[in-house]
Design a protein around this motif. Structure first.
Motif, PDB file in Angstrom:
ATOM      1  N   ASP A 144       0.843  -1.201   0.000  1.00 10.54           N
ATOM      2  CA  ASP A 144       0.000   0.000   0.000  1.00 10.54           C
ATOM      3  C   ASP A 144       0.876   1.248   0.000  1.00 10.54           C
ATOM      4  OD1 ASP A 144      -2.030   1.814   0.215  1.00 10.54           O
ATOM      5  OD2 ASP A 144      -2.480   1.400   2.322  1.00 10.54           O
ATOM      6  N   ARG A 145       0.656   2.138  -0.984  1.00 10.00           N
ATOM      7  CA  ARG A 145       1.414   3.380  -1.064  1.00 10.00           C
ATOM      8  C   ARG A 145       0.542   4.599  -0.775  1.00 10.00           C
ATOM      9  NH1 ARG A 145       6.386   1.551  -0.402  1.00 10.00           N
ATOM     10  NH2 ARG A 145       7.143   0.239  -2.112  1.00 10.00           N
ATOM     11  N   THR A 146      -0.706   4.380  -0.332  1.00 15.37           N
ATOM     12  CA  THR A 146      -1.584   5.520  -0.072  1.00 15.37           C
ATOM     13  C   THR A 146      -1.140   6.308   1.153  1.00 15.37           C
ATOM     14  OG1 THR A 146      -3.088   4.089   1.205  1.00 15.37           O
ATOM     15  CG2 THR A 146      -3.569   4.395  -1.147  1.00 15.37           C
ATOM     16  N   SER A 147      -0.443   5.678   2.069  1.00 18.66           N
ATOM     17  CA  SER A 147       0.089   6.367   3.247  1.00 18.66           C
ATOM     18  C   SER A 147       1.596   6.107   3.311  1.00 18.66           C
ATOM     19  CB  SER A 147      -0.601   5.869   4.523  1.00 18.66           C
ATOM     20  OG  SER A 147      -1.987   6.138   4.489  1.00 18.66           O
ATOM     21  N   PRO A 148       2.382   6.840   2.502  1.00 18.16           N
ATOM     22  CA  PRO A 148       3.815   6.574   2.450  1.00 18.16           C
ATOM     23  C   PRO A 148       4.467   6.815   3.803  1.00 18.16           C
ATOM     24  CG  PRO A 148       3.295   8.649   1.341  1.00 18.16           C
ATOM     25  CD  PRO A 148       1.995   7.973   1.645  1.00 18.16           C
ATOM     26  N   PRO A 149       5.513   6.053   4.107  1.00 21.54           N
ATOM     27  CA  PRO A 149       6.198   6.248   5.391  1.00 21.54           C
ATOM     28  C   PRO A 149       6.859   7.615   5.446  1.00 21.54           C
ATOM     29  CG  PRO A 149       7.468   4.801   3.969  1.00 21.54           C
ATOM     30  CD  PRO A 149       6.151   5.006   3.283  1.00 21.54           C
ATOM     31  N   ARG A 150       6.998   8.148   6.654  1.00 14.64           N
ATOM     32  CA  ARG A 150       7.675   9.432   6.824  1.00 14.64           C
ATOM     33  C   ARG A 150       9.131   9.300   6.405  1.00 14.64           C
ATOM     34  NH1 ARG A 150       4.494   8.844  11.429  1.00 14.64           N
ATOM     35  NH2 ARG A 150       2.846  10.402  11.642  1.00 14.64           N
ATOM     36  N   ASP A 151       9.595  10.270   5.646  1.00 16.39           N
ATOM     37  CA  ASP A 151      10.978  10.272   5.178  1.00 16.39           C
ATOM     38  C   ASP A 151      11.701  11.443   5.819  1.00 16.39           C
ATOM     39  OD1 ASP A 151      13.046   9.335   3.044  1.00 16.39           O
ATOM     40  OD2 ASP A 151      12.925  11.508   2.795  1.00 16.39           O
ATOM     41  N   LYS A 197      13.280  17.176   6.464  1.00 13.79           N
ATOM     42  CA  LYS A 197      14.368  18.122   6.735  1.00 13.79           C
ATOM     43  C   LYS A 197      14.396  19.241   5.703  1.00 13.79           C
ATOM     44  CE  LYS A 197      18.447  16.597   7.966  1.00 13.79           C
ATOM     45  NZ  LYS A 197      19.831  16.030   7.928  1.00 13.79           N
ATOM     46  N   LEU A 198      14.311  18.890   4.412  1.00 13.73           N
ATOM     47  CA  LEU A 198      14.352  19.922   3.381  1.00 13.73           C
ATOM     48  C   LEU A 198      13.110  20.807   3.434  1.00 13.73           C
ATOM     49  CD1 LEU A 198      15.893  18.237   0.212  1.00 13.73           C
ATOM     50  CD2 LEU A 198      17.002  19.405   2.115  1.00 13.73           C
ATOM     51  N   ALA A 214      17.779   7.175  -6.960  1.00 17.68           N
ATOM     52  CA  ALA A 214      16.619   8.062  -7.064  1.00 17.68           C
ATOM     53  C   ALA A 214      16.761   9.250  -6.114  1.00 17.68           C
ATOM     54  CB  ALA A 214      15.337   7.286  -6.760  1.00 17.68           C
ATOM     55  N   GLU A 215      17.295   8.997  -4.910  1.00 20.75           N
ATOM     56  CA  GLU A 215      17.475  10.083  -3.950  1.00 20.75           C
ATOM     57  C   GLU A 215      18.473  11.109  -4.480  1.00 20.75           C
ATOM     58  OE1 GLU A 215      17.433   9.418   0.440  1.00 20.75           O
ATOM     59  OE2 GLU A 215      19.568   9.957   0.239  1.00 20.75           O
TER      60      GLU A 215
END
Length: 221
Positions: free
Chosen positions: A85-92, A97-98, A164-165
């Motif tokens: 499930d990608r509807t609630s992506p984890p906090r990054d 920070k940015l 990707a980052e």
């Protein structure tokens, strides 16, 4: 990573005890997500409560074994079949920070980006070196080949993620430069210089009443 389902997947291979599950989980994932043995036993207790595992006696060393049930297998295979499930992506943390650094007093956000880019590229190089080691281990074969293949897949995901980052950091820096230029043009008012059309020199939007503005360092990037 779903620790719950990862432990169920290991139990499907046969009865296991807590610290054995932790060791096998870390071996399969290359210790990317280290587990606390207390966390493993807490999860086993919840599995037992929910009918997904049952006690299965002891091994020769006296370790309490757990075995997966039909309900546990059903939950495991349901997990395999459904997309993540990608509807609630984890906090990054980096994104947060940015986001917080934008406009923060005394913070050079481009310095933040450059420091992170250096760390990200180093991590990518480390993962690539570990990937070469995993490939060499797979080529030689052996009893741990299955774990080496699993670790290779994890490493390649980490490599793609860091690539990707790094691209996102480059994009973010370029975005900030463009927005800075737009802000400077907006502050210049009617005397601002319009961007040149392809193949044509820049033309003042209006005759300046003062000397032409010097192009900023950011605009030259």
């Amino acid at each position: 990573m779903s620790i719950r389902h990862g432990l169920l997947a290991l139990l499907e291979r046969g009865p296991r005890y807590g610290s054995q599950l932790r060791t096998e989980f870390e071996s399969r994932t290359g210790a990317t997500w280290p587990l606390n043995v207390g966390q493993v036993y807490t999860t086993l207790g919840r599995f037992e409560r929910d009918g997904m595992v049952v006690p299965s006696g002891e091994d020769d060393a006296g370790h309490a074994l757990y075995a997966i049930t039909d309900a546990g297998r059903e939950e495991l295979h349901s997990w395999y079949e459904r997309p993540v499930d990608r509807t609630s992506p984890p906090r990054d943390e980096l994104s947060i920070k940015l986001a917080m650094a934008v406009g923060a007093p005394g913070v050079d956000i481009r310095a933040v980006i450059q420091a992170q880019r250096h760390a990200t590229v180093k991590a990518m190089q480390d993962y690539t070196r570990l990937k070469a080691q995993a490939l060499a281990a797979i080529e030689t074969g052996g009893a741990r080949e299955r774990d080496d293949v699993a670790w290779l897949l994890v490493l390649e995901q980490l490599i793609f993620q860091t690539e990707a980052e790094a691209r996102w950091l480059d994009h973010s820096e370029s975005r900030l430069v463009r927005l800075s230029v737009l802000a400077e043009r907006g502050a210049g008012g009617a005397g601002a210089v319009a961007p040149p059309a392809p193949g044509r020199p820049a033309t003042p939007a209006a005759a300046p009443t003062t000397a032409p503005q010097t192009t900023t360092r950011a605009a030259r990037r």
